[in-house]
Design an enzyme around this catalytic site. Sequence first.
Site, short mmCIF file in Angstrom:
data_model
loop_
_atom_site.label_atom_id
_atom_site.label_comp_id
_atom_site.label_asym_id
_atom_site.label_seq_id
_atom_site.Cartn_x
_atom_site.Cartn_y
_atom_site.Cartn_z
N HIS A 193 -18.41 125.40 78.93
CA HIS A 193 -19.34 126.53 78.91
C HIS A 193 -19.56 127.08 80.32
CE1 HIS A 193 -22.73 129.04 77.73
NE2 HIS A 193 -22.42 128.78 76.48
N HIS A 194 -19.65 128.40 80.39
CA HIS A 194 -19.85 129.07 81.68
C HIS A 194 -21.16 128.64 82.33
CE1 HIS A 194 -19.34 132.03 84.76
NE2 HIS A 194 -18.39 132.68 84.12
#
Length: 453
Positions: free
Chosen positions: A138-139
Amino acid sequence: MALMPFTDSMFLLVESREHPMHVGGLQLFRKPEGADEHYLRTLREDLLKQDDVPELFRRRPASPVNTAGYVAWTHDEHVDLDYHFRHSALPQPGRIRELLELTSRWHSTLLDRHRPLWEIHLVEGLPDNRFAMYSKIHHALLDGVAALRHLQSTLTTDPDKVDCIPPWGTPRPPRERSPRRPLDLLGTARSAIGQVAGLAPAALKVAREAFRENTLTLPAQAPKTMFNVPIGGARRFAAQSWPLARVRDIATRSGTSRNDVVLAMCAGALRDYLIEQRALPDAPLIAMVPVSMRKQAESASTGNQIGALLANLGTDKASPAERLAVIHRSMREAKRIFRELTPVQALLLSGINVAQLGISTVPGVVTHTRPPFNLVISNVPGPREQMYWNGAKLDGVYPASVLLDGQALNITLTSNGEHLDFGITGCRRSVPHLQRLLLHLDTALVELEHAVA
């Protein structure tokens, strides 16, 4: 629990089924000599035994179903590695085509917020004694550049080394930061305030360059294209490599940079693709290009200095040489302006270039406004030498990126030894026949070679 930085929270808040907010990558490896049919299964079993998972890969939102916002991280004491690290096989005939289709599906699905926000897939079934690994994270945990750096930290230049750490491992303990004295903090605060106060003169300088001298590309100059539409959640992914020597030779002969040549490759490919789709606008496409703003004299310890530059791709020009000249001039002038600004001013003006993306999910914004730019083209430094992972030779590193409403296409590439590895991510609904861009990239490279011969 640890408090969640605002940026982490925003990446979680804007995520939806249509907008997965993870970055990913596809790596190709060649098995070591003598590897048997059980090589991947054995490798996975051995890696699963290394269950000392660092805190980053244990982290998940403290309230995974909270719709009001996310304010804290928590971490799992026990990580189900068998869930996160998976073993898959390609359907026959096991070509790269099947691998890219499988990667497209994995890149389309959301990560489970009730678990740490990452997945890794080992993939067998490829010909020529090869296998693949697709990973996504996930960013909110890592951006694309940090994820690539982490991957490099798990590799080695020694083909005989068979005790490499797993992809979720930590190569070395994090370096402790020495506490800063109150006087240092006060000086830093004063410096930041002074730089922000200088933003108005900096903005006037940018305006003068843009409007009087007509040398700088600004937001909202981009034409509306088929890429600048609301997107769905399904993705397509395409990947291919080209020799770095070919790009280097064009840059030397034309007196431009390698990144200029890469942008010219992309410009030629985009022009041919849009002509093929009967969708080429009269005005040139504009790309957002993340670039380092670090001065040559500065040391690597001064932190990241990244600017969001806007580049005129010259797609209205039929001549490859003219497109390259337009790109070189556009990038040169943008870099010159940013070099003359302080780091804080450059950061704030970069924010202006991408600000419109922050409201792209508001209904009607994408449909009824001009895009700030047409797509992102990012060139990320990768390994400079031939790398190996537990005896397996690294053949390719192909980044898979985030898409947003109004930005249905992303081209990200990385250097990998003597090659440039391109990863193209597109909205499945909005960008048909994405793989055609690979053919057009190859054609554009050949045309550039002829243009500077």
